[in-house]
Scaffold this active site. Structure first.
Site, mmCIF file in Angstrom:
data_model
loop_
_atom_site.group_PDB
_atom_site.id
_atom_site.type_symbol
_atom_site.label_atom_id
_atom_site.label_comp_id
_atom_site.label_asym_id
_atom_site.label_seq_id
_atom_site.Cartn_x
_atom_site.Cartn_y
_atom_site.Cartn_z
ATOM 1 N N TRP A 74 0.867 -1.334 -0.213
ATOM 2 C CA TRP A 74 -0.052 -0.050 -0.003
ATOM 3 C C TRP A 74 0.814 1.217 0.121
ATOM 4 O O TRP A 74 0.164 2.248 -0.141
ATOM 5 C CB TRP A 74 -0.755 0.134 1.100
ATOM 6 C CG TRP A 74 -0.243 0.321 2.549
ATOM 7 C CD1 TRP A 74 0.769 -0.419 3.252
ATOM 8 C CD2 TRP A 74 -0.674 1.303 3.538
ATOM 9 N NE1 TRP A 74 1.048 0.217 4.206
ATOM 10 C CE2 TRP A 74 0.057 1.264 4.629
ATOM 11 C CE3 TRP A 74 -2.016 2.191 3.572
ATOM 12 C CZ2 TRP A 74 -0.322 2.124 5.829
ATOM 13 C CZ3 TRP A 74 -1.993 3.024 4.537
ATOM 14 C CH2 TRP A 74 -0.990 2.908 5.776
ATOM 15 N N ASP A 75 2.296 1.072 0.145
ATOM 16 C CA ASP A 75 3.089 2.080 0.260
ATOM 17 C C ASP A 75 3.012 3.156 -1.050
ATOM 18 O O ASP A 75 3.006 4.239 -1.219
ATOM 19 C CB ASP A 75 4.561 1.815 0.401
ATOM 20 C CG ASP A 75 5.034 0.746 1.773
ATOM 21 O OD1 ASP A 75 3.896 -0.124 1.994
ATOM 22 O OD2 ASP A 75 5.919 0.876 2.168
ATOM 23 N N GLU A 77 0.511 -2.432 12.173
ATOM 24 C CA GLU A 77 0.495 -3.834 12.342
ATOM 25 C C GLU A 77 1.156 -4.389 13.820
ATOM 26 O O GLU A 77 1.506 -5.590 13.796
ATOM 27 C CB GLU A 77 1.451 -4.242 11.383
ATOM 28 C CG GLU A 77 1.058 -3.670 9.856
ATOM 29 C CD GLU A 77 1.954 -3.933 8.956
ATOM 30 O OE1 GLU A 77 1.611 -3.868 7.618
ATOM 31 O OE2 GLU A 77 3.289 -4.016 8.989
ATOM 32 N N GLN A 127 2.734 2.544 13.582
ATOM 33 C CA GLN A 127 2.685 3.491 12.745
ATOM 34 C C GLN A 127 1.151 4.160 12.626
ATOM 35 O O GLN A 127 0.393 3.547 13.331
ATOM 36 C CB GLN A 127 3.106 3.030 11.263
ATOM 37 C CG GLN A 127 1.909 2.179 10.723
ATOM 38 C CD GLN A 127 2.460 1.106 9.893
ATOM 39 O OE1 GLN A 127 3.652 0.552 10.128
ATOM 40 N NE2 GLN A 127 2.020 1.147 8.745
#
Length: 786
Positions: free
Chosen positions: A351-352, A494, A609
Site C-alpha cells: 500500500w506504500d 501492524e 505507525q
C-alpha cells in the site's frame, strides 16, 4: 560518515558523500547511493570486493520463485560492476596500506557516482584512483563505468580484472539456471541467464576499452566470465578502463506482445552495445545527464531556502530515489518497498505505493501515476481469485504484489518469536485487507487531480466497483447492534493483529462503497456505453442496491464524547499502557521485540505507525469530509492521543504525523519529524538502510514539504493552499500538475505566488478563501507562529 556539504558551485546541495572508507558501512552507502532509471536498479557496491558487501542488480518485472517453499521475488542478476585491481601481483583493497583524500560522491543532479582516493601500498608505492559510473536515463539498457589508475611515485605491474559474475544470489536463494558465458575477442563479454521458474531470459553484454596496450587473460569459471588486462605503469603515467554493459530481458516492452526468445534478447543487447560504444564514457554520461535535466529536474525540482542546507538536499534525494525506483516505462510493473536498491521485501509492492509514493506522481507527472494504477488494474483478475479463495466476492487485492497475475506473495513466516523461539507467522497477507480500499482511494484521487476520464472508463470504474463488491461481501452482521462490522483484521498499525472494527479499515471500506455508489449514479446517467459494458460484466444494478444497504449500516467507530478520540479498534482504548520512553528514543526500529513478542504487543496501548491519523488525513481530501465531520479539533485530539503511543517503527509513519502537525501549526514538531523522516536513509545511522532504502519514507520527504509545509491539498472544493512554513524555512518553490496545467508555486513567509502559462481562469482556495488564477496570482500571507 555521510557528508552533505561536498557539492560546490552548480552542485551545491546536490551531493551526498562518503568522507572516509569503513568496511562496516558498506551496505548503507550501497543503498543510499544506488543508481537506476526505473528499468533497472544497481546497488552501489565498490569496484573491488569486500566481505559483507551486497552486490545487487535488478531489472523491474523479472520476478521468480526460487523454490516452491518460498515466495516470488525480484532476482539478483549477475554482477557487472566488479573490477579487481592487482598491484605487483597482490589484490588491492582499502583494508591494507594507507588511504588519503578518500571521497565517494553521489551527484543527484547528474545521477553519477564517483570515487577518488590516493592509496599507498604496504611497499610504499602510491597511486591515484578515480572511479565513475552511471545507469543511463538516456539509454535505459546501459550501465557505464570508467576507472583511472595513476602511478605517483614508483613503477608497478598492474592488472585490472573485469567480469560478469553470475555467482550472485538473493541471500543464498539461487534464481537462475547455470548461465551461458562467452568471450568475443579481447574485450567483449557475454552472459545469458534464465530464471528457474518464471523462465525469463536475461542477456548481459560488456564491452571494454583500455587506454594502454596490455597482456590479455581470458577467464571463465562456473557462472562467471571475465577478462584481465596486465601492464606496467611508470611514475606519472595513467591508464583508463571504460566498461559499458547492456542489459535486456525477454519481458522488455521492446518485445511485446509475445515476448522474445533467448537469441533475440541476446542480439538486441549486442546491437545496443555496438551503437553506444561508438561514443566515449564522457559523451554517454553527458547524454544521461541531459536526460536527467530535461525529464526530471526541469519538471520536478524544488527550491528551498532553509537555515540548514540539508533540507534542500533531502528533498532532492527524495525526488532522485523516486525516479530511479519507478518503472515509468511499463505499466506491467509496480514499485517495491525498497525500490530497486536492495533485496528487502523481495521487490514486492505494498500500500506504500498508493498512499505514500503515488501522490508525488499524481501531482507532478500524471502519466506515471496512470501507469502505476494500470499495474493494479492488470492485477484485478488475481485480486478476484484471492477473494474467491477466501470465500468473498469481488476483488481482494494482495497485500504484497509482484507479477500482476501472481496473486498474494506475502511470505507466511518471518522473525523469530523472542519468547517461544519459533518463527512468527506473518498475518498481513491474510488479514491486512485495507489495501483494497487504498487502491480505490488512489483511483479517485488521481481522477480528481487529473480529470482523466479515459482512465476511469478503461480501468478505474471497474477497479472501484469490484473492490466495493469485496467489502460488501466482507462485512459481518452483528445482530445485537444491528450493524455490519469487520472482524479479524490488521489495520495500518501492524502491532495490532486479529482486531475487530479497525477504524481505518471500516471507514476506508465505507469510502470505497460510497465511491462506487457515486460512480454508478454518474455512469448510469452520463455514460450509457461504459455503464452497459460494466453492468453486463459486474451486474452493477444488483450490486448497487447491495452497496447502498451495506453502507447505511456499516459500523464507523465514533469519537469518544469526553475527548474526541476515535477508537483505533474495539479494544485498543481499554488496553494497559506501559512506559514507552526508551522505545520512543530508540536508534533502531522495532526494539520493542527484544522485550515482548507479538501476542504481548497486541495487548498493549502501543502503535507501530500512523493509523487513525492517516485515516483523518486521507478522508478530509474526499467527498466524505463534511459527512464524517473530521474537523481540526478532532484531528488534533487524535494526534495528541495517538502520537505519544506511536513508536514510528514503520518508516512511513513520520510523514503523516508531520503533515497533520502542520495542519494545526505544531511547526516545531512537524519540522523535527521532517528531519527524522529524511534521516532514516540520509542520516548518519549506518544500519538503517542495509537492506535498501525506504521508498514510502523517501516519498514522504516530498509530501511533507508540499502537502504539509506548503499546504497544498486536494479538497472536495478543488485545490487548496494553506502554507505553514516551519520557522527554519524562508521560502519554497515547486511545480504541481492540476487538471492538465502545470502550476508554479513560490511561497515565502510574506506571500504566496502561483503562476501558469495559460489564461484559463482557475479557482484555487488560498487560506480558506476562493481566488481566481489566470496567469499569475499573488496573495499576502502572515506566517507567524511558534
Amino acid at each position: 560518515m555521510i557528508r552533505y556539504d561536498v557539492g560546490q558551485g552548480e552542485f551545491k546541495d546536490w551531493v551526498v558523500a562518503e568522507s572516509g572508507f569503513s568496511p562496516n558501512q558498506l551496505r548503507k552507502f550501497e543503498a543510499v547511493m544506488a543508481l537506476g532509471n526505473g528499468y533497472m536498479g544497481l546497488r552501489s557496491a565498490m569496484e573491488e570486493s569486500y566481505f559483507g558487501e551486497k552486490r545487487n542488480l535488478f531489472v523491474n518485472g523479472t520476478f521468480n520463485q526460487a523454490d516452491p517453499t518460498e515466495v516470488t521475488e525480484l532476482p539478483n542478476l549477475a554482477d557487472v560492476t566488479q573490477i579487481d585491481f592487482y598491484i605487483d601481483g597482490e589484490r588491492f583493497h582499502l583494508e591494507i596500506g594507507e588511504t588519503d583524500e578518500y571521497v565517494r560522491k553521489l551527484n543527484l543532479k547528474t545521477a553519477e557516482l564517483t570515487r577518488s582516493f590516493k592509496w599507498t601500498s604496504p611497499k610504499g608505492k602510491t597511486f591515484q584512483f578515480h572511479c565513475r559510473r552511471f545507469v543511463s536515463l538516456a539509454e535505459r539498457h546501459l550501465i557505464g563505468m570508467k576507472v583511472e589508475v595513476e602511478a605517483l611515485n614508483e613503477s608497478a605491474s598492474v592488472q585490472l580484472v573485469s567480469a560478469i559474475n553470475g555467482q550472485t544470489t538473493n541471500t543464498g536463494a539461487q534464481h537462475f539456471l547455470n548461465g551461458v558465458p562467452r568471450i568475443y575477442g579481447d574485450d567483449l563479454l557475454e552472459y545469458v541467464q534464465t530464471t528457474r521458474q518464471s523462465n525469463v531470459d536475461i542477456a548481459l553484454v560488456s564491452q571494454h576499452r583500455l587506454s594502454k596496450e596490455a597482456t590479455v587473460d581470458k577467464l571463465m569459471d562456473r557462472r562467471k566470465v571475465g577478462v584481465g588486462y596486465q601492464f606496467n605503469l611508470v611514475p606519472g603515467e595513467k591508464v583508463t578502463l571504460e566498461k559499458f554493459t547492456t542489459v535486456y530481458t525477454s519481458r522488455d516492452r521492446e518485445f511485446l506482445p509475445n515476448g522474445a526468445d533467448q537469441e533475440t534478447v541476446k542480439q538486441q543487447a549486442h546491437d545496443t552495445l555496438e551503437k553506444v560504444t561508438q561514443k566515449s564514457y564522457d559523451e554517454l554520461r553527458d547524454e544521461h545527464r541531459q536526460a536527467w535535466f530535461d525529464q526530471i529536474w526541469n519538471r520536478y525540482n524544488i527550491e528551498i531556502d532553509s537555515q540548514d542546507n540539508f533540507d534542500q538536499l533531502a528533498v532532492r534525494f527524495s525526488i532522485y530515489h523516486m525516479t530511479i525506483m519507478t518503472p515509468d516505462h511499463d505499466s506491467r510493473m509496480g514499485i517495491g518497498a525498497k525500490g530497486l536498491s536492495g533485496e528487502g521485501y523481495k521487490g514486492h509492492s505494498f500500500w506504500d505505493t498508493e498512499i505514500f509514493v503515488l501522490p508525488f506522481f499524481t501531482y507532478s507527472n500524471p502519466e506515471v501515476a496512470r501507469s502505476l494504477l494500470t499495474y493494479r488494474y492488470y492485477g484485478l483478475e488475481s485480486a478476484r481469485a484471492k477473494a474467491e479463495e477466501n470465500g468473498y466476492e469481488g476483488a481482494m487485492y494482495p497485500w504484497e504484489m509482484a507479477f500482476p497475475d501472481d496473486g498474494e506473495v506475502t511470505p507466511l513466516y518471518g522473525d523469530i518469536d523472542i519468547v517461544t523461539g519459533e518463527r512468527s507467522k506473518i498475518w498481513t497477507g491474510l488479514i491486512e485487507q485495507h489495501i483494497t480500499a487504498d487502491i480505490a482511494f488512489a483511483v479517485n484521487q488521481y481522477y480528481n487531480v487529473t480529470n482523466d476520464e479515459a482512465f476511469l472508463n478503461d480501468y478505474g470504474y471497474e477497479m472501484v466497483f469490484d473492490s466495493a463488491n469485496f467489502w460488501a461481501s466482507r462485512y459481518e452482521w452483528n445482530e445485537a447492534e444491528a450493524r455490519y462490522e469487520i472482524h479479524n483484521v490488521i489495520g495500518p498499525d501492524e502491532y495490532k493483529e486479529h482486531v475487530n472494527n479497525n477504524a481505518y479499515t471500516n471507514y476506508m471500506s465505507y469510502f470505497n462503497l460510497k465511491l462506487a455508489i457515486k460512480y454508478y449514479e454518474f455512469l448510469s446517467a452520463q455514460n450509457e456505453n461504459v455503464f452497459a459494458t460494466l453492468n453486463e460484466k459486474l451486474d452493477l444494478q444488483q450490486n448497487y442496491e447491495n452497496w447502498k444497504e451495506k453502507a447505511e449500516k456499516v459500523f464507523l467507530p465514533a469519537p469518544r464524547e469526553e475527548d474526541q478520540v476515535i477508537p483505533q479498534d474495539d479494544t485498543y482504548l481499554s488496553l494497559p499502557e506501559i512506559d514507552l520512553d526508551k522505545y520512543k528514543k530508540q536508534e533502531q526500529p522495532r526494539t520493542i521485540y527484544k522485550d515482548y513478542n507479538q501476542p504481548q504487543i497486541n495487548g498493549l496501548q502501543v502503535t507501530k505507525q500512523a493509523d487513525v491519523l492517516v485515516l483523518l488525513y486521507l478522508l478530509e481530501q474526499t467527498f466524505l469530509k463534511d459527512e464524517v465531520e473530521f474537523d481540526a479539533a478532532l484531528k488534533r485530539a487524535n494526534f495528541d492521543y495517538y502520537e505519544p503511543r506511536t513508536l514510528h517503527d514503520s518508516s512511513l509513519s513520520l510523514s503523516t504525523h508531520a503533515i497533520v502537525a502542520s495542519d494545526f501549526e505544531k511547526m516545531d514538531m512537524a519540522y523535527r519529524m521532517f528531519r527524522r523522516a529524511a534521516e532514516i536513509d540520509l542520516g548518519q545511522n549506518m544500519k538503517s538502510s542495509q537492506e535498501g532504502i525506504h521508498a514510502a519514507s523517501i516519498a514522504g520527504i516530498w509530501s511533507i514539504s508540499v502537502f504539509g509545509f506548503a499546504g497544498v491539498r486536494l479538497t472536495p472544493d478543488g485545490l487548496s493552499v494553506n502554507p505553514t512554513l516551519p520557522n527554519e524555512w524562508n521560502s519554497i518553490t515547486f511545480n504541481v500538475d492540476w487538471r492538465g496545467e502545470q502550476l508554479r508555486f513560490e511561497i515565502t513567509r510574506e506571500q504566496c505566488t502561483i503562476s501558469k502559462d495559460s489564461q484559463t481562469e482557475l479557482p484555487i482556495v488560498i487560506q480558506n478563501e476562493v481566488r481566481k488564477l489566470k496567469d499569475t496570482l499573488t496573495v499576502p500571507l502572515a506566517l507567524q507562529y511558534n
